[in-house]
Enzyme design. Sequence first.
Site, PDB file in Angstrom:
ATOM      1  N   LYS A 111       0.803  -1.223   0.000  1.00 33.23           N
ATOM      2  CA  LYS A 111       0.000   0.000   0.000  1.00 33.23           C
ATOM      3  C   LYS A 111       0.837   1.275   0.000  1.00 33.23           C
ATOM      4  CE  LYS A 111      -4.372  -1.864   1.575  1.00 33.23           C
ATOM      5  NZ  LYS A 111      -5.549  -1.767   2.427  1.00 33.23           N
ATOM      6  N   LYS A 192      -4.384 -10.282  -5.618  1.00 34.94           N
ATOM      7  CA  LYS A 192      -5.692 -10.572  -5.014  1.00 34.94           C
ATOM      8  C   LYS A 192      -6.746  -9.538  -5.394  1.00 34.94           C
ATOM      9  CE  LYS A 192      -6.159  -8.508  -0.466  1.00 34.94           C
ATOM     10  NZ  LYS A 192      -7.567  -8.119  -0.468  1.00 34.94           N
ATOM     11  N   LYS A 195     -11.072  -4.425  -2.776  1.00 36.19           N
ATOM     12  CA  LYS A 195     -12.084  -3.381  -2.981  1.00 36.19           C
ATOM     13  C   LYS A 195     -11.442  -2.037  -3.285  1.00 36.19           C
ATOM     14  CE  LYS A 195     -13.408  -3.788   1.707  1.00 36.19           C
ATOM     15  NZ  LYS A 195     -12.203  -3.516   2.518  1.00 36.19           N
TER      16      LYS A 195
HETATM   17  P1  ATP Z   1      -8.473  -3.178   0.850  1.00 38.56           P
HETATM   18  O1  ATP Z   1      -8.022  -3.261  -0.588  1.00 38.56           O
HETATM   19  O2  ATP Z   1      -9.017  -1.848   1.213  1.00 38.56           O
HETATM   20  O3  ATP Z   1      -7.460  -3.713   1.816  1.00 38.56           O
HETATM   21  P2  ATP Z   1      -9.796  -5.704   0.918  1.00 38.56           P
HETATM   22  O4  ATP Z   1     -10.654  -6.100  -0.229  1.00 38.56           O
HETATM   23  O5  ATP Z   1      -8.445  -6.315   1.028  1.00 38.56           O
HETATM   24  O6  ATP Z   1      -9.737  -4.141   0.915  1.00 38.56           O
HETATM   25  P3  ATP Z   1     -10.229  -5.910   3.783  1.00 38.56           P
HETATM   26  O7  ATP Z   1     -11.202  -5.004   4.443  1.00 38.56           O
HETATM   27  O8  ATP Z   1      -8.767  -5.603   3.898  1.00 38.56           O
HETATM   28  O9  ATP Z   1     -10.632  -6.016   2.223  1.00 38.56           O
HETATM   29  O10 ATP Z   1     -10.500  -7.394   4.286  1.00 38.56           O
HETATM   30  C1  ATP Z   1     -11.767  -7.829   4.745  1.00 38.56           C
HETATM   31  C2  ATP Z   1     -11.804  -9.338   4.825  1.00 38.56           C
HETATM   32  O11 ATP Z   1     -11.904  -9.864   3.500  1.00 38.56           O
HETATM   33  C3  ATP Z   1     -10.575  -9.973   5.455  1.00 38.56           C
HETATM   34  O12 ATP Z   1     -11.004 -11.077   6.246  1.00 38.56           O
HETATM   35  C4  ATP Z   1      -9.782 -10.458   4.265  1.00 38.56           C
HETATM   36  O13 ATP Z   1      -8.982 -11.576   4.584  1.00 38.56           O
HETATM   37  C5  ATP Z   1     -10.891 -10.839   3.289  1.00 38.56           C
HETATM   38  N1  ATP Z   1     -10.456 -10.685   1.898  1.00 38.56           N
HETATM   39  C6  ATP Z   1     -10.060  -9.553   1.308  1.00 38.56           C
HETATM   40  N2  ATP Z   1      -9.762  -9.755   0.014  1.00 38.56           N
HETATM   41  C7  ATP Z   1      -9.980 -11.082  -0.206  1.00 38.56           C
HETATM   42  C8  ATP Z   1      -9.836 -11.917  -1.350  1.00 38.56           C
HETATM   43  N3  ATP Z   1      -9.439 -11.435  -2.516  1.00 38.56           N
HETATM   44  N4  ATP Z   1     -10.162 -13.229  -1.234  1.00 38.56           N
HETATM   45  C9  ATP Z   1     -10.589 -13.722  -0.052  1.00 38.56           C
HETATM   46  N5  ATP Z   1     -10.734 -12.993   1.055  1.00 38.56           N
HETATM   47  C10 ATP Z   1     -10.434 -11.685   1.005  1.00 38.56           C
HETATM   48 MG    MG Z   2      -7.046  -5.683   2.618  1.00 39.53          MG
END
Ligand code: ATP
Ligand code: MG
Length: 328
Positions: A111, A192, A195
């Site tokens: 990040k 991965k 969002k």
């Molecule tokens: P950001 O990009 O803002 O970090 P994010 O999509 O990674 O957003 P988080 O809020 O960091 O989402 O994570 C929320 C939950 O979703 C956590 O339990 C994380 O392990 C899970 N998660 C996030 N991305 C994935 C993915 N691509 N596949 C499976 N689980 C995910």
């Molecule tokens: Mg994340």
Amino acid sequence: METIFSGIQPSGSLTLGNYLGAMKQFVELQEDYNCYFCIVDEHAITVPQDRLKLRKNIRELAALYIASGIDPNKATLFIQSEVPAHTQLGWIMQTQSYIGELERMTQFKDKSKGKEAVSSALLTYPPLMAADILLYNTSLVPVGNDQTQHLELTRDLAERFNNKYNDIFTIPQIKVSEVGARIMSLQEPTKKMSKSDVNQKATIYMLDEPKQIEKKIKSAVTDSDGVVRFDKEQKPGISNLMTILASCTNQTLEQIEEKYRGVGYGQFKQDVADAVVNELRPIQERFYQIIDSQELDDILDQGAEKASFVANKTLAKAKKAMGLGRVK
Ligand code: ATP
Ligand code: MG
């Protein structure tokens, strides 16, 4: 009953990765565990956020938890910034963290890469996350495997604190689900799905319309060998779509390989799209019923109250163990 804590950041619209890797599991876990589900808005502000968008994301995230099947009578759903003990214990946990170990976190590296100005909070995110978890005497933390490094650090910090001061914190176990643990980007399947990804085509959002879902899956990057086979190294795109299909239809990867032997990618992608649309449809319907309701506010008020009660007790113990404030 054992306690589970899990947080999701309101840093954008929720993705299929968040659903399959996190929320879908939560719905089952609430039956057997004392669950705290937290909307971690203080984590979201470690990178710049637009004020109005953040508000909207927080509310949408709350509604998606409920729409996915979180029952406020079973689990505690709340917003992190409405329970001040999180930042208070977060500060305490920072005093137990070393800059070197924080700099080694891959999320920090990812990040902060290429950014001119990186907030110090992006570096100190893991001690706040440790506080989130430790406040509730959590024994189990279900996460996608992108979070295991942070969880290991949480365990280290808790042990460090307990050894130095007093046995205050429960050392949490990490619970990574097998299927759906890591859903990848549709456009760069070695990265991965996130969002906060700027490429909208790479990501399926939980609130995407059926047409958008179909379009995104049909244009997902695959390969040219035409065989539906699970091989993360050689065939990351197809493997990702297989994982998605498996998670949405409760099939195993082997069953899917078997079923699509001799079937082209066109049909396979169509089936993946249909499965995702079917999985998300009931959630979307419920979402639109509650997003503007008073019911949602009541749930969040009660959640914050219940969470504060437990969190304040742990915070008081930690402060006392360190000698902060006065003896009362
Ligand atoms: P950001 O990009 O803002 O970090 P994010 O999509 O990674 O957003 P988080 O809020 O960091 O989402 O994570 C929320 C939950 O979703 C956590 O339990 C994380 O392990 C899970 N998660 C996030 N991305 C994935 C993915 N691509 N596949 C499976 N689980 C995910
Ligand atoms: Mg994340």
